[in-house]
Design a protein around this motif. Structure first.
Motif, mmCIF file in Angstrom:
data_model
loop_
_atom_site.group_PDB
_atom_site.id
_atom_site.type_symbol
_atom_site.label_atom_id
_atom_site.label_comp_id
_atom_site.label_asym_id
_atom_site.label_seq_id
_atom_site.Cartn_x
_atom_site.Cartn_y
_atom_site.Cartn_z
ATOM 1 N N THR A 101 -25.674 16.997 -22.884
ATOM 2 C CA THR A 101 -26.908 16.341 -23.305
ATOM 3 C C THR A 101 -26.680 14.838 -23.368
ATOM 4 O O THR A 101 -25.542 14.382 -23.511
ATOM 5 C CB THR A 101 -27.335 16.836 -24.694
ATOM 6 N N VAL A 102 -27.751 14.065 -23.305
ATOM 7 C CA VAL A 102 -27.607 12.617 -23.445
ATOM 8 C C VAL A 102 -27.239 12.221 -24.875
ATOM 9 O O VAL A 102 -26.375 11.360 -25.076
ATOM 10 C CB VAL A 102 -28.886 11.907 -22.964
ATOM 11 N N PRO A 103 -27.830 12.834 -25.909
ATOM 12 C CA PRO A 103 -27.385 12.459 -27.263
ATOM 13 C C PRO A 103 -25.933 12.815 -27.557
ATOM 14 O O PRO A 103 -25.323 12.225 -28.450
ATOM 15 C CB PRO A 103 -28.333 13.252 -28.181
ATOM 16 N N GLY A 104 -25.366 13.778 -26.823
ATOM 17 C CA GLY A 104 -24.007 14.225 -27.101
ATOM 18 C C GLY A 104 -22.958 13.128 -27.009
ATOM 19 O O GLY A 104 -22.176 12.929 -27.953
ATOM 20 N N PRO A 105 -22.879 12.387 -25.893
ATOM 21 C CA PRO A 105 -21.886 11.311 -25.820
ATOM 22 C C PRO A 105 -22.113 10.216 -26.862
ATOM 23 O O PRO A 105 -21.136 9.646 -27.374
ATOM 24 C CB PRO A 105 -22.074 10.766 -24.394
ATOM 25 N N ALA A 106 -23.376 9.923 -27.157
ATOM 26 C CA ALA A 106 -23.649 8.924 -28.199
ATOM 27 C C ALA A 106 -23.112 9.396 -29.547
ATOM 28 O O ALA A 106 -22.526 8.625 -30.317
ATOM 29 C CB ALA A 106 -25.153 8.657 -28.282
ATOM 30 N N ALA A 107 -23.303 10.694 -29.830
ATOM 31 C CA ALA A 107 -22.781 11.253 -31.073
ATOM 32 C C ALA A 107 -21.261 11.209 -31.089
ATOM 33 O O ALA A 107 -20.646 10.921 -32.128
ATOM 34 C CB ALA A 107 -23.274 12.687 -31.245
ATOM 35 N N ASP A 108 -20.628 11.484 -29.944
ATOM 36 C CA ASP A 108 -19.167 11.450 -29.876
ATOM 37 C C ASP A 108 -18.624 10.046 -30.152
ATOM 38 O O ASP A 108 -17.557 9.890 -30.745
ATOM 39 C CB ASP A 108 -18.685 11.935 -28.509
ATOM 40 N N LEU A 109 -19.361 9.024 -29.716
ATOM 41 C CA LEU A 109 -18.935 7.651 -29.988
ATOM 42 C C LEU A 109 -18.895 7.385 -31.491
ATOM 43 O O LEU A 109 -17.908 6.861 -32.026
ATOM 44 C CB LEU A 109 -19.875 6.656 -29.295
ATOM 45 N N ILE A 110 -19.963 7.770 -32.184
ATOM 46 C CA ILE A 110 -20.021 7.546 -33.628
ATOM 47 C C ILE A 110 -18.993 8.416 -34.349
ATOM 48 O O ILE A 110 -18.330 7.966 -35.294
ATOM 49 C CB ILE A 110 -21.437 7.813 -34.160
ATOM 50 N N ALA A 111 -18.856 9.677 -33.895
ATOM 51 C CA ALA A 111 -17.882 10.568 -34.527
ATOM 52 C C ALA A 111 -16.471 10.001 -34.392
ATOM 53 O O ALA A 111 -15.685 10.005 -35.352
ATOM 54 C CB ALA A 111 -17.968 11.957 -33.913
ATOM 55 N N ALA A 112 -16.138 9.512 -33.197
ATOM 56 C CA ALA A 112 -14.814 8.934 -33.005
ATOM 57 C C ALA A 112 -14.659 7.634 -33.785
ATOM 58 O O ALA A 112 -13.573 7.315 -34.287
ATOM 59 C CB ALA A 112 -14.561 8.695 -31.518
ATOM 60 N N GLY A 113 -15.748 6.862 -33.892
ATOM 61 C CA GLY A 113 -15.686 5.621 -34.654
ATOM 62 C C GLY A 113 -15.466 5.863 -36.136
ATOM 63 O O GLY A 113 -14.669 5.171 -36.790
ATOM 64 N N LEU A 114 -16.146 6.864 -36.685
ATOM 65 C CA LEU A 114 -15.933 7.228 -38.086
ATOM 66 C C LEU A 114 -14.559 7.858 -38.297
ATOM 67 O O LEU A 114 -13.917 7.658 -39.323
ATOM 68 C CB LEU A 114 -17.006 8.218 -38.542
ATOM 69 N N ASN A 115 -14.142 8.658 -37.322
ATOM 70 C CA ASN A 115 -12.846 9.328 -37.351
ATOM 71 C C ASN A 115 -12.638 10.141 -38.627
ATOM 72 O O ASN A 115 -11.592 10.033 -39.284
ATOM 73 C CB ASN A 115 -11.716 8.303 -37.188
ATOM 74 N N PRO A 116 -13.599 11.012 -38.980
ATOM 75 C CA PRO A 116 -13.410 11.809 -40.192
ATOM 76 C C PRO A 116 -12.487 12.988 -39.933
ATOM 77 O O PRO A 116 -12.394 13.488 -38.809
ATOM 78 C CB PRO A 116 -14.830 12.300 -40.489
ATOM 79 N N ASN A 117 -11.819 13.431 -40.962
ATOM 80 C CA ASN A 117 -11.060 14.683 -40.898
ATOM 81 C C ASN A 117 -11.866 15.716 -41.667
ATOM 82 O O ASN A 117 -11.854 15.740 -42.901
ATOM 83 C CB ASN A 117 -9.672 14.519 -41.513
ATOM 84 N N THR A 118 -12.567 16.569 -40.927
ATOM 85 C CA THR A 118 -13.454 17.534 -41.583
ATOM 86 C C THR A 118 -12.711 18.725 -42.159
ATOM 87 O O THR A 118 -13.328 19.655 -42.666
ATOM 88 C CB THR A 118 -14.534 18.033 -40.590
ATOM 89 N N GLY A 119 -11.389 18.693 -42.123
ATOM 90 C CA GLY A 119 -10.639 19.726 -42.815
ATOM 91 C C GLY A 119 -10.812 19.664 -44.322
ATOM 92 O O GLY A 119 -10.738 20.683 -45.005
ATOM 93 N N GLY A 120 -11.037 18.471 -44.860
ATOM 94 C CA GLY A 120 -11.221 18.305 -46.300
ATOM 95 C C GLY A 120 -12.559 17.662 -46.613
ATOM 96 O O GLY A 120 -12.892 16.619 -46.029
ATOM 97 N N TRP A 121 -13.305 18.257 -47.528
ATOM 98 C CA TRP A 121 -14.638 17.730 -47.843
ATOM 99 C C TRP A 121 -14.562 16.289 -48.304
ATOM 100 O O TRP A 121 -15.365 15.456 -47.907
ATOM 101 C CB TRP A 121 -15.297 18.594 -48.922
ATOM 102 N N ARG A 122 -13.576 15.965 -49.147
ATOM 103 C CA ARG A 122 -13.499 14.616 -49.697
ATOM 104 C C ARG A 122 -13.170 13.581 -48.628
ATOM 105 O O ARG A 122 -13.390 12.385 -48.823
ATOM 106 C CB ARG A 122 -12.454 14.570 -50.807
ATOM 107 N N LEU A 123 -12.613 14.024 -47.486
ATOM 108 C CA LEU A 123 -12.295 13.116 -46.389
ATOM 109 C C LEU A 123 -13.476 12.890 -45.456
ATOM 110 O O LEU A 123 -13.452 11.958 -44.648
ATOM 111 C CB LEU A 123 -11.123 13.667 -45.579
ATOM 112 N N ALA A 124 -14.484 13.757 -45.548
ATOM 113 C CA ALA A 124 -15.614 13.674 -44.609
ATOM 114 C C ALA A 124 -16.833 14.353 -45.221
ATOM 115 O O ALA A 124 -17.341 15.331 -44.668
ATOM 116 C CB ALA A 124 -15.236 14.339 -43.290
#
Length: 516
Positions: A101-124
Motif C-alpha cells: 500500500t502507499v501508506p505502508g512505506p510512509a508508516a515504516d518511515l515513522i516507525a523506524a524513526g521512532l524506533n520503539p521496542n514493542t516488547g515492553g509497554w513502557r518502551l512503546a
C-alpha cells in the motif's frame, strides 16, 4: 592525596545527523519512491538476472569513509530501477504476495524513526496499544469472541508456529516447556496434504518432528477429507499417540481452496483438540461481503494465522496470529528474568514480549494500521472482491482461448490453467514439460509474471491476484503473452493462431471487463 577530576570524552557525532540532513536524505528517497510509482506500469515486471551481475552492481564494499550523497543515491537508484523484480507491478500475479500500500512505506518511515521496542509497554506505549487494537479488530472480523487477541509477527510461518506452540502447551501440559516432549506420548498434528509446508516446519521446531504432521488426503476440490481425518485420528489413538491439533487451511497456496471448516471444527471438538486455522491468505476474505460466507466456521478456531502482507496488501513483512484465549499466549511464552524487572506499582499495559517468541520487537503493526485508517475497511472489501472477480474473468478468458484449458474453477483470487495448443498430440508428461518451459520463458519475458501449480500431478500456470494495481487489461495481457510465447516455443500451431495471439496482445486493454 588529591582526588583526580574525571574528564569527559569529547562528543562523537558522526552518526547523529541533524534534522536538516535527515530531511534532505528523506526528501531524496521520497522523490525516488514517487518516480517508482509513476514509472511502475511501464517498467518490466522482471528481467533476466544473473547472481554475479547483480552482486557486482549492488554488493558494494563497505567504505572506510562515507559515500557522498550523490553516490549514495546512485546506489539506491541502481537497486530500485535495475536490480529488482516488482511485486507491486500490475502484471505481477505470482505467489500470494501483496502489492504494498502507499501508506505502508510512509508508516515504516515513522516507525523506524521512532524506533520503539514493542516488547515492553513502557518502551512503546502508543505503539503497543495500536498493535493490540489492530489484533482485536482482526479477531472480531474473524468472528472470535471479545477478549481474543494476538500480535504481529514476521509472516505466516511464524504465525502458524505461534498458534501451534499454544496448542502443544495446552494439550501436552505446562511441564512440556521445561522438560520437552521426550517423556510424553507422541503428539500428532493433522493438516490437509494441500497445507503449506510451514506446518511441518512448525512441528519440527516444536520438537514433535515433521513426521508428526499427518497429511490428510484432499478431495477433488483440494479440500481436506473429513472422513480421512477421522480415520487418521482413530489410528493414532489406537497406537497410543496424543492428537494435539487440527490445522484447517482457509485459502490453500496452490488453488485457494478452503477446508470444510465447520466439519473440521466438529472433529476437533469431539476429540478435545486445538483447532488452528491457517488463513494466512484467505482470512482477508472476511472483509468482502460476497466472500465472507466462504469462511463460515472460522469463528470456532482456537487460533488463526492471517497475513496482512498478503491479501491486505501491506508491505513485507507483517503476519498476524490471533488467539481465542490470550492467556494461552502467556502460558506458551512468558519468561522471568532479573533484567526485565519492573516495580509492580508502575507496571502498566501489556508486554508483548511475554506473548510471543520475540523479546525485541519492531512496530510492524503500524503499516497495517495506517493503511486501514487511510483507506477504510469498505475500500478493502471492494478491492478484495474485485481481485476475486478478476480471477473469475481470467478463467473465462482461458475457457474461450483455443490453446488453454482450466485446471479447475477459480477460488478466491487464484486461477490455475494449462497451455494445451490446439492439435496437441503428445502425452500429458510432455505437456507438463511444455508448460514448465512456458513458465520459465514467460517469467523472463518481463511483460507479465505468474507462477506455477501442480494439481493432480499435472503442471500448469497459476495467477494469484493480490495486487491493488492489477486490472482487466493486465489479466488479458497474461493470456495474450502466454499464448504468444507458447506459439513461439512450439512453432506448430499455425499462422492463424499466431496472428490471433498477436492481435490479443496488441489489443489487450480494450476487451471485456470482469463482472462485479
Amino acid at each position: 592525596m588529591r582526588r583526580r577530576m574525571a574528564v569527559p570524552p569529547p562528543p562523537v557525532t558522526d552518526l547523529a545527523w541533524s534534522a536538516d540532513r535527515a530531511r534532505a536524505l528523506g526528501d531524496a528517497m521520497v522523490e525516488l519512491w514517487g518516480e517508482l510509482l509513476e514509472r511502475l506500469p511501464e517498467l518490466p515486471v522482471n528481467r533476466p538476472f544473473a547472481a554475479g551481475d547483480v552482486a557486482a552492481a549492488v554488493a558494494l564494499p563497505v567504505p572506510e569513509e562515507p559515500l557522498n550523497e550523490e553516490a549514495l543515491l546512485a546506489h539506491v537508484r541502481e537497486l530500485v530501477f535495475e536490480q529488482s523484480l516488482y511485486a507491486g507491478h500490475p502484471g505481477f500475479m505470482a505467489y500470494v504476495v501483496g502489492s504494498g500500500t502507499v501508506p505502508g512505506p510512509a508508516a515504516d518511515l515513522i516507525a523506524a524513526g521512532l524506533n520503539p521496542n514493542t516488547g515492553g509497554w513502557r518502551l512503546a506505549p502508543g505503539a503497543v496499544e495500536i498493535e493490540l487494537q489492530l489484533t482485536r479488530w482482526l479477531a472480531a472480523r474473524m468472528g472470535l469472541p471479545d477478549g481474543a487477541l494476538g500480535q504481529i509477527v514476521t509472516g505466516g510461518a511464524m504465525a502458524n508456529f505461534v498458534g501451534l506452540k499454544c496448542a502443544r502447551d495446552v494439550r501436552l501440559g505446562p511441564e512440556v516447556r521445561e522438560h520437552g516432549v521426550r517423556a510424553l506420548p507422541p503428539g500428532t498434528l493433522y493438516a490437509s496434504e494441500e497445507a503449506h509446508v510451514v506446518i511441518r516446519r512448525a512441528a519440527d521446531m516444536l520438537g514433535l518432528g515433521a513426521a508428526a504432521v499427518r497429511a490428510i488426503p484432499a478431495d477433488a476440490e483440494q479440500r481436506m477429507r473429513v472422513d480421512a481425518l477421522e480415520a487418521a485420528i482413530a489410528a493414532d489413538l489406537e497406537a497410543g499417540a496424543l492428537p494435539v491439533a487440527v490445522v484447517a487451511t482457509a485459502g490453500t497456496t496452490t488453488t485457494g481452496s478452503i477446508d470444510p471448516l465447520p466439519a473440521v471444527a466438529d472433529v476437533a471438538a469431539r476429540h478435545g483438540m486445538w483447532l488452528h486455522v491457517d488463513a494466512a491468505y484467505g482470512g482477508a476474505a472476511a472483509l468482502a461481503d460476497d466472500l465472507r460466507p466462504l469462511l463460515a466456521g472460522i469463528e470456532r478456531a482456537d487460533s488463526i494465522a492471517i497475513d496482512p502482507h498478503k491479501w491486505l496488501y501491506t508491505p513485507q513483512s507483517g503476519g498476524c496470529i490471533l488467539v481465542r484465549d490470550p492467556n494461552a499466549l502467556g502460558r506458551a511464552f512468558h519468561a522471568d528474568a532479573t533484567y526485565v524487572w519492573l516495580d509492580e506499582s508502575v507496571r502498566q499495559g501489556v508486554d508483548l514480549a511475554m506473548f510471543g517468541p520475540q523479546f525485541s520487537r519492531g512496530f510492524a503493526a503500524f503499516k497495517v494500521w495506517l493503511s486501514l485508517l487511510a483507506h477504510g475497511s469498505a475500500a478493502y472489501g471492494r478491492r478484495i472482491s474485485h481481485d476475486a472477480a478478476l480471477a473469475r474473468y481470467l478463467a473465462e478468458l482461458v475457457e474461450e482461448h483455443p490453446d488453454f484449458e482450466p485446471m479447475g474453477p477459480p477460488r478466491l483470487s487464484i486461477c490455475c490453467f494449462r497451455y494445451r495448443p490446439a492439435g496437441w498430440q503428445a502425452d500429458e508428461a510432455a505437456l507438463d514439460r511444455l508448460n514448465e518451459r512456458l513458465l520459465t520463458t514467460l517469467q523472463a519475458d518481463g511483460r507479465t509474471y505468474c507462477s506455477n501449480a501442480v494439481i493432480g500431478g499435472r503442471f500448469g500456470l497459476r495467477a494469484c491476484i493480490t495486487n491493488v494495481r492489477t486490472e482487466a487489461p493486465d489479466v488479458e495481457r497474461l493470456v495474450a503473452v502466454a499464448g504468444e510465447l507458447g506459439h513461439a516455443i512450439t512453432g506448430a500451431c499455425g499462422s492463424r493462431a499466431s496472428a490471433a495471439s498477436r492481435s490479443d496482445s496488441e489489443n489487450s486493454g480494450s476487451s471485456r471487463r470482469p463482472a462485479r
